[in-house]
Design a protein around this motif. Structure first.
Motif, PDB file in Angstrom:
ATOM      1  N   GLY A 216       0.799  -1.229   0.000  1.00  0.00           N
ATOM      2  CA  GLY A 216       0.000   0.000   0.000  1.00  0.00           C
ATOM      3  C   GLY A 216       0.824   1.268   0.000  1.00  0.00           C
ATOM      4  N   ASP A 217       2.143   1.174   0.260  1.00  0.00           N
ATOM      5  CA  ASP A 217       3.004   2.361   0.216  1.00  0.00           C
ATOM      6  C   ASP A 217       3.059   2.889  -1.220  1.00  0.00           C
ATOM      7  OD1 ASP A 217       3.527   2.190   2.885  1.00  0.00           O
ATOM      8  OD2 ASP A 217       5.575   1.411   2.682  1.00  0.00           O
ATOM      9  N   ARG A 218       2.886   4.204  -1.364  1.00  0.00           N
ATOM     10  CA  ARG A 218       2.950   4.842  -2.680  1.00  0.00           C
ATOM     11  C   ARG A 218       4.326   5.462  -2.875  1.00  0.00           C
ATOM     12  NH1 ARG A 218      -2.108   8.577  -1.691  1.00  0.00           N
ATOM     13  NH2 ARG A 218      -1.124   8.480   0.364  1.00  0.00           N
ATOM     14  N   VAL A 219       4.901   5.245  -4.049  1.00  0.00           N
ATOM     15  CA  VAL A 219       6.248   5.726  -4.340  1.00  0.00           C
ATOM     16  C   VAL A 219       6.264   6.392  -5.714  1.00  0.00           C
ATOM     17  CG1 VAL A 219       7.361   3.946  -2.939  1.00  0.00           C
ATOM     18  CG2 VAL A 219       6.922   3.504  -5.368  1.00  0.00           C
ATOM     19  N   ALA A 220       7.193   7.339  -5.873  1.00  0.00           N
ATOM     20  CA  ALA A 220       7.457   7.920  -7.189  1.00  0.00           C
ATOM     21  C   ALA A 220       8.520   7.074  -7.871  1.00  0.00           C
ATOM     22  CB  ALA A 220       7.923   9.358  -7.050  1.00  0.00           C
ATOM     23  N   VAL A 221       8.366   6.897  -9.170  1.00  0.00           N
ATOM     24  CA  VAL A 221       9.318   6.098  -9.955  1.00  0.00           C
ATOM     25  C   VAL A 221       9.986   7.016 -10.970  1.00  0.00           C
ATOM     26  CG1 VAL A 221       9.590   4.153 -11.529  1.00  0.00           C
ATOM     27  CG2 VAL A 221       7.913   4.029  -9.673  1.00  0.00           C
ATOM     28  N   ASP A 222      11.314   7.104 -10.918  1.00  0.00           N
ATOM     29  CA  ASP A 222      12.007   7.982 -11.869  1.00  0.00           C
ATOM     30  C   ASP A 222      12.802   7.219 -12.916  1.00  0.00           C
ATOM     31  OD1 ASP A 222      14.333   7.147 -10.550  1.00  0.00           O
ATOM     32  OD2 ASP A 222      14.532   9.005  -9.402  1.00  0.00           O
ATOM     33  N   ARG A 223      12.823   5.873 -12.790  1.00  0.00           N
ATOM     34  CA  ARG A 223      13.570   5.095 -13.785  1.00  0.00           C
ATOM     35  C   ARG A 223      13.148   3.638 -13.706  1.00  0.00           C
ATOM     36  NH1 ARG A 223      20.195   4.701 -14.095  1.00  0.00           N
ATOM     37  NH2 ARG A 223      20.332   3.432 -15.976  1.00  0.00           N
ATOM     38  N   ARG A 224      13.121   2.971 -14.878  1.00  0.00           N
ATOM     39  CA  ARG A 224      12.828   1.537 -14.942  1.00  0.00           C
ATOM     40  C   ARG A 224      13.857   0.887 -15.852  1.00  0.00           C
ATOM     41  NH1 ARG A 224       6.317   1.033 -15.857  1.00  0.00           N
ATOM     42  NH2 ARG A 224       6.812  -1.196 -15.652  1.00  0.00           N
ATOM     43  N   ALA A 225      14.393  -0.270 -15.417  1.00  0.00           N
ATOM     44  CA  ALA A 225      15.422  -0.940 -16.210  1.00  0.00           C
ATOM     45  C   ALA A 225      15.486  -2.410 -15.847  1.00  0.00           C
ATOM     46  CB  ALA A 225      16.786  -0.284 -15.982  1.00  0.00           C
ATOM     47  N   ASP A 226      15.352  -3.261 -16.864  1.00  0.00           N
ATOM     48  CA  ASP A 226      15.569  -4.715 -16.710  1.00  0.00           C
ATOM     49  C   ASP A 226      14.769  -5.318 -15.561  1.00  0.00           C
ATOM     50  OD1 ASP A 226      17.421  -4.619 -18.826  1.00  0.00           O
ATOM     51  OD2 ASP A 226      19.028  -4.048 -17.445  1.00  0.00           O
ATOM     52  N   GLY A 227      13.495  -4.954 -15.460  1.00  0.00           N
ATOM     53  CA  GLY A 227      12.651  -5.532 -14.435  1.00  0.00           C
ATOM     54  C   GLY A 227      12.768  -4.859 -13.080  1.00  0.00           C
ATOM     55  N   TRP A 228      13.508  -3.756 -13.005  1.00  0.00           N
ATOM     56  CA  TRP A 228      13.674  -3.013 -11.766  1.00  0.00           C
ATOM     57  C   TRP A 228      13.136  -1.596 -11.925  1.00  0.00           C
ATOM     58  CZ3 TRP A 228      15.937  -4.964  -7.235  1.00  0.00           C
ATOM     59  CH2 TRP A 228      16.509  -6.233  -7.353  1.00  0.00           C
ATOM     60  N   ALA A 229      12.711  -0.998 -10.824  1.00  0.00           N
ATOM     61  CA  ALA A 229      12.239   0.387 -10.821  1.00  0.00           C
ATOM     62  C   ALA A 229      12.943   1.145  -9.707  1.00  0.00           C
ATOM     63  CB  ALA A 229      10.725   0.435 -10.606  1.00  0.00           C
ATOM     64  N   ARG A 230      13.451   2.331 -10.031  1.00  0.00           N
ATOM     65  CA  ARG A 230      14.058   3.168  -8.989  1.00  0.00           C
ATOM     66  C   ARG A 230      12.952   3.999  -8.348  1.00  0.00           C
ATOM     67  NH1 ARG A 230      19.221   6.811 -10.308  1.00  0.00           N
ATOM     68  NH2 ARG A 230      17.666   8.136 -11.327  1.00  0.00           N
ATOM     69  N   VAL A 231      12.765   3.797  -7.052  1.00  0.00           N
ATOM     70  CA  VAL A 231      11.628   4.403  -6.361  1.00  0.00           C
ATOM     71  C   VAL A 231      12.103   5.446  -5.354  1.00  0.00           C
ATOM     72  CG1 VAL A 231      10.277   2.284  -6.640  1.00  0.00           C
ATOM     73  CG2 VAL A 231      11.565   2.644  -4.520  1.00  0.00           C
ATOM     74  N   ASN A 232      11.250   6.437  -5.154  1.00  0.00           N
ATOM     75  CA  ASN A 232      11.501   7.493  -4.176  1.00  0.00           C
ATOM     76  C   ASN A 232      10.312   7.549  -3.235  1.00  0.00           C
ATOM     77  OD1 ASN A 232      13.870   9.235  -5.606  1.00  0.00           O
ATOM     78  ND2 ASN A 232      12.459   8.436  -7.124  1.00  0.00           N
ATOM     79  N   ILE A 233      10.566   7.717  -1.943  1.00  0.00           N
ATOM     80  CA  ILE A 233       9.474   7.873  -0.983  1.00  0.00           C
ATOM     81  C   ILE A 233       9.468   9.292  -0.442  1.00  0.00           C
ATOM     82  CG2 ILE A 233       9.422   5.425  -0.397  1.00  0.00           C
ATOM     83  CD1 ILE A 233      10.955   6.056   2.144  1.00  0.00           C
ATOM     84  N   SER A 234       8.418   9.633   0.287  1.00  0.00           N
ATOM     85  CA  SER A 234       8.211  11.014   0.715  1.00  0.00           C
ATOM     86  C   SER A 234       9.326  11.527   1.618  1.00  0.00           C
ATOM     87  CB  SER A 234       6.863  11.144   1.428  1.00  0.00           C
ATOM     88  OG  SER A 234       6.757  10.218   2.490  1.00  0.00           O
ATOM     89  N   SER A 235      10.052  10.652   2.302  1.00  0.00           N
ATOM     90  CA  SER A 235      11.151  11.085   3.170  1.00  0.00           C
ATOM     91  C   SER A 235      12.409  11.434   2.390  1.00  0.00           C
ATOM     92  CB  SER A 235      11.479   9.984   4.176  1.00  0.00           C
ATOM     93  OG  SER A 235      11.971   8.832   3.508  1.00  0.00           O
ATOM     94  N   GLY A 236      12.414  11.132   1.071  1.00  0.00           N
ATOM     95  CA  GLY A 236      13.570  11.423   0.240  1.00  0.00           C
ATOM     96  C   GLY A 236      14.461  10.223  -0.030  1.00  0.00           C
TER      97      GLY A 236
END
Length: 250
Positions: free
Chosen positions: A206-226
């Motif tokens: 249920g945690d919501r994250v921002a995604v700034d990059r996706r590569a080879d089945g992976w996603a780089r995620v950012n949470i509200s704390s930075g």
């Protein structure tokens, strides 16, 4: 949880959808939530983009105890229809049940500062108003050339400002920050795109994250704390657009 009433209201306008929508509504009322979710996901696979579909799908996942996919689909419904109160209320109920009630990642600072007024407007409305204002601006400019009246110059300036504002709003709504929701109980977030990399932190379902990059089945995620790191795409539901059917097991 405002679920059944919302389902019935949505079903009342189901004539515009396929038979799968009607059947999904019936299955939901019969409490066959797995079958209903599968049919709504079928509509998503068929590129049906409608708040009612995402709202009903969110309700199915909520009834199945799947907070991640439920929240992702309420987010979709609210992006398309910001005034959808039932979707907002149901999402708030879901967030209350998450492990840590993680705040949503904020929109870019420029958007929150300059476009604070546009969050209650659906994308179709801002796009239509932007197009109307654009044509109105050129009409005013043409009239200004024909009749050099001062009021036409003032009108053109006002229309130019409004056209720019609604154009920026339409662009922002068409390019929202990439958002994803943790779809399983715990999602390890690594320093890199490898299971052997150290775990930096964990997400909970249920945690919501921002995604700034996706590569080879992976996603780089950012949470509200930075904090930022890499998570498996298979552990997330991507909100979109574009909208993808969830592959999480029911």
């Amino acid at each position: 949880m405002t679920a059944l009433l919302g389902i019935l209201l949505a079903c009342a306008g189901a004539g515009a959808f396929t038979d799968a929508f009607d059947q999904a509504c019936a299955e939901y009322e019969q409490k066959d939530y797995i079958a209903a979710a599968q049919r709504f996901e079928q509509l998503v696979d068929e590129d049906v983009v409608a708040p009612a579909v995402f709202y009903n799908l969110g309700n199915c996942y909520y009834r199945l105890g799947r907070l991640g996919p439920a929240i992702a689909n309420y987010e979709r419904a609210l992006h398309l229809a910001p005034g959808f109160e039932n979707a907002a209320q149901n999402m708030a109920e879901c967030i209350k049940k998450t492990e840590r009630r993680l705040n949503r990642v904020q929109r870019p600072e420029w958007e929150r500062s300059l476009l604070f007024w546009h969050y209650t407007l659906p994308p179709k409305v801002t796009r239509a108003v932007a197009v109307f204002l654009w044509y109105a601006l050129w009409t005013a400019l043409a009239l200004r050339l024909w009749r050099p009246e001062r009021y036409l110059s003032r009108m053109a300036i006002v229309l130019a400002v409004l056209a720019a504002a609604f154009g920026a709003s339409a662009w922002a709504k068409a390019h929202p920050p990439a958002l994803a929701v943790a779809a399983v109980e715990r999602v390890p977030v690594h320093y890199g795109t490898n299971e052997d990399e150290a775990v930096r932190f964990e997400l909970y379902e249920g945690d919501r994250v921002a995604v700034d990059r996706r590569a080879d089945g992976w996603a780089r995620v950012n949470i509200s704390s930075g904090e930022r790191g890499w998570a498996r795409e298979s552990d997330l539901v991507f909100v979109g657009p574009p909208y993808e059917a969830s592959r999480a097991p029911l």
